[in-house]
Design a protein around this motif. Structure first.
Motif, mmCIF file in Angstrom:
data_model
loop_
_atom_site.group_PDB
_atom_site.id
_atom_site.type_symbol
_atom_site.label_atom_id
_atom_site.label_comp_id
_atom_site.label_asym_id
_atom_site.label_seq_id
_atom_site.Cartn_x
_atom_site.Cartn_y
_atom_site.Cartn_z
ATOM 1 N N PRO A 1 0.805 -1.232 0.000
ATOM 2 C CA PRO A 1 0.000 0.000 0.000
ATOM 3 C C PRO A 1 0.839 1.283 0.000
ATOM 4 C CG PRO A 1 -0.796 -1.540 1.663
ATOM 5 C CD PRO A 1 0.491 -2.096 1.154
ATOM 6 N N SER A 2 0.254 2.329 -0.527
ATOM 7 C CA SER A 2 0.914 3.639 -0.572
ATOM 8 C C SER A 2 -0.144 4.697 -0.831
ATOM 9 C CB SER A 2 1.942 3.663 -1.709
ATOM 10 O OG SER A 2 2.350 4.986 -1.976
ATOM 11 N N THR A 3 0.052 5.864 -0.246
ATOM 12 C CA THR A 3 -0.745 7.035 -0.652
ATOM 13 C C THR A 3 0.178 8.034 -1.358
ATOM 14 O OG1 THR A 3 -2.321 6.754 1.139
ATOM 15 C CG2 THR A 3 -2.183 8.947 0.183
ATOM 16 N N ARG A 4 1.126 8.604 -0.609
ATOM 17 C CA ARG A 4 1.969 9.673 -1.132
ATOM 18 C C ARG A 4 2.871 9.264 -2.282
ATOM 19 N NH1 ARG A 4 0.570 10.646 3.561
ATOM 20 N NH2 ARG A 4 0.902 8.427 3.727
ATOM 21 N N THR A 5 3.544 8.139 -2.102
ATOM 22 C CA THR A 5 4.579 7.802 -3.087
ATOM 23 C C THR A 5 3.935 7.541 -4.444
ATOM 24 O OG1 THR A 5 5.821 6.831 -1.278
ATOM 25 C CG2 THR A 5 6.560 6.306 -3.503
ATOM 26 N N ARG A 6 2.888 6.714 -4.455
ATOM 27 C CA ARG A 6 2.267 6.402 -5.747
ATOM 28 C C ARG A 6 1.604 7.646 -6.342
ATOM 29 N NH1 ARG A 6 -2.609 4.802 -7.809
ATOM 30 N NH2 ARG A 6 -3.619 4.668 -5.773
ATOM 31 N N HIS A 8 8.449 14.251 8.731
ATOM 32 C CA HIS A 8 7.909 12.895 8.937
ATOM 33 C C HIS A 8 7.622 12.364 7.539
ATOM 34 C CE1 HIS A 8 5.503 9.509 10.120
ATOM 35 N NE2 HIS A 8 5.336 9.889 11.383
ATOM 36 N N PRO A 9 8.046 11.147 7.217
ATOM 37 C CA PRO A 9 7.751 10.649 5.860
ATOM 38 C C PRO A 9 6.263 10.410 5.655
ATOM 39 C CG PRO A 9 8.769 8.922 7.202
ATOM 40 C CD PRO A 9 8.853 10.194 8.003
ATOM 41 N N LEU A 10 5.509 10.276 6.762
ATOM 42 C CA LEU A 10 4.078 9.979 6.743
ATOM 43 C C LEU A 10 3.850 8.593 6.101
ATOM 44 C CD1 LEU A 10 2.654 13.487 5.749
ATOM 45 C CD2 LEU A 10 3.027 12.591 8.055
HETATM 46 N N1 CP Z 1 6.188 8.231 2.753
HETATM 47 C C1 CP Z 1 5.595 7.210 2.126
HETATM 48 O O1 CP Z 1 6.262 6.312 1.555
HETATM 49 O O2 CP Z 1 4.222 7.257 2.149
HETATM 50 P P1 CP Z 1 3.262 6.215 1.462
HETATM 51 O O3 CP Z 1 3.478 4.879 2.148
HETATM 52 O O4 CP Z 1 1.877 6.740 1.640
HETATM 53 O O5 CP Z 1 3.656 6.108 0.007
#
Ligand code: CP
Length: 305
Positions: A48-53, A261-263
């Motif tokens: 899963p990912s929000t930001r990176t994707r 924070h990478p979140l």
């Molecule tokens: N920082 C980071 O990798 O966020 P995601 O897991 O939401 O992609």
């Protein structure tokens, strides 16, 4: 192997890092450029990912490229037993570059060895997350005006935190002092301490998130305790709430302090910190879009005017 892959932050020299940061600044000033017209970028997210994707896909859209891919491996033939190698070879037929997140450490390196097109590692297990490091370093440079001689307090899951592992290596070119704050169960693995030792990087290890480690910092890099990395959930329960940053803890901090924070976060930064001018994590995530525009163009050998 395709040489333009980015699998680990160690694939970038200091000069490479500075070049990407310079490119990132150009995209920060003007993110919309038709540099990827006719190019297809595949985003293969096995985790899963929000930001990176979304930031990668926004980057491609802003550059006029097209996206194929998946965000849930259960919908792909890997759920029928197709190997990673076969998946990569198939996508080589369709796309110009692959951006991949995978739960297995080393998956991105393996993919880069079988692929004829660049692989960008968007996180492989607890190992590396190099584009996160580039956006972290851009955020540090943008807020501090330099990367040199900074004190960086890194807090939380230093054992499984791939963003931490990549950041230590990326910043190692710039004479940092690291204050590592973690419970013993999540302390920095020995190979990263050995890396610091062999590169003459100053560091201290702490188990208390005390005013001492907060007030010395130019950057506080908070991380989440990652439930998904624990095989024993009792161990997770013991450490999940161990460090929580509250607004009142910022009172004696340096004027130039920024909190990164990478979140995603769970509860390790209380929401009242969000209003502080020292909170920078949402801008940091925005910087990811510009950084990923730079990384993609660099990997594809596209010149940016
Ligand atoms: N920082 C980071 O990798 O966020 P995601 O897991 O939401 O992609």
């Amino acid at each position: 192997m395709c040489n333009k892959s980015l699998v680990s932050i160690t694939d970038y020299s200091k000069e490479d890092i500075l070049r990407i940061l310079h490119l990132t600044k150009k995209f920060d000033e003007q993110p919309n450029r038709r540099l990827l017209e006719g190019k297809i970028c595949a985003t293969l997210f096995f985790e899963p990912s929000t930001r990176t994707r979304l930031s990668f896909e926004t980057a491609v859209n802003r550059l006029g490229g097209r996206i194929i891919g998946f965000s849930d491996a259960a919908t792909t033939s890997s759920s029928k037993g197709e190997t990673l190698k076969d998946t990569i070879l198939m996508v080589n037929n369709y796309a110009d570059i692959i951006i991949m997140r995978h739960h297995l450490e080393g998956a991105a390196r393996y993919a880069s060895e079988v692929s004829s097109i660049p692989i960008i590692n968007a996180g492989d297990g607890a190992n590396q997350h190099p584009t996160q490091t580039m956006l972290d370093m851009y955020s540090i440079f943008k807020t501090q005006g330099t990367l040199d001689n900074l004190t960086i307090t890194i807090v939380g899951d230093l054992k499984y935190g791939r963003t931490v592992h990549s950041l230590i290596i990326g910043m190692s070119h710039f004479n940092p002092t690291f204050l590592f704050v973690a419970p013993e169960e999540l302390s920095l693995p020995d190979p990263y301490k050995a890396f610091c030792d062999s590169h003459n990087i100053k560091y201290e290890e702490h188990t208390d998130f005390s005013p001492e480690v907060i007030n010395k910092a130019d950057i506080i890099y908070m991380t989440r305790v990652q439930r998904e990395r624990f095989t024993d959930l009792m161990e997770y329960e013991k450490v999940k709430n161990i460090y929580i940053l509250r607004k009142d803890m910022l009172e004696g901090t340096k004027d130039n302090l920024k909190i990164l924070h990478p979140l995603p976060r769970v509860n390790e930064i209380q929401q009242d910190v969000d209003d502080s001018p020292k909170a920078y994590y949402f801008e940091q995530a925005k910087n990811g879009m510009f950084t990923r525009e730079a990384v993609i163009c660099d990997a594809l050998g596209i010149e940016v005017e």
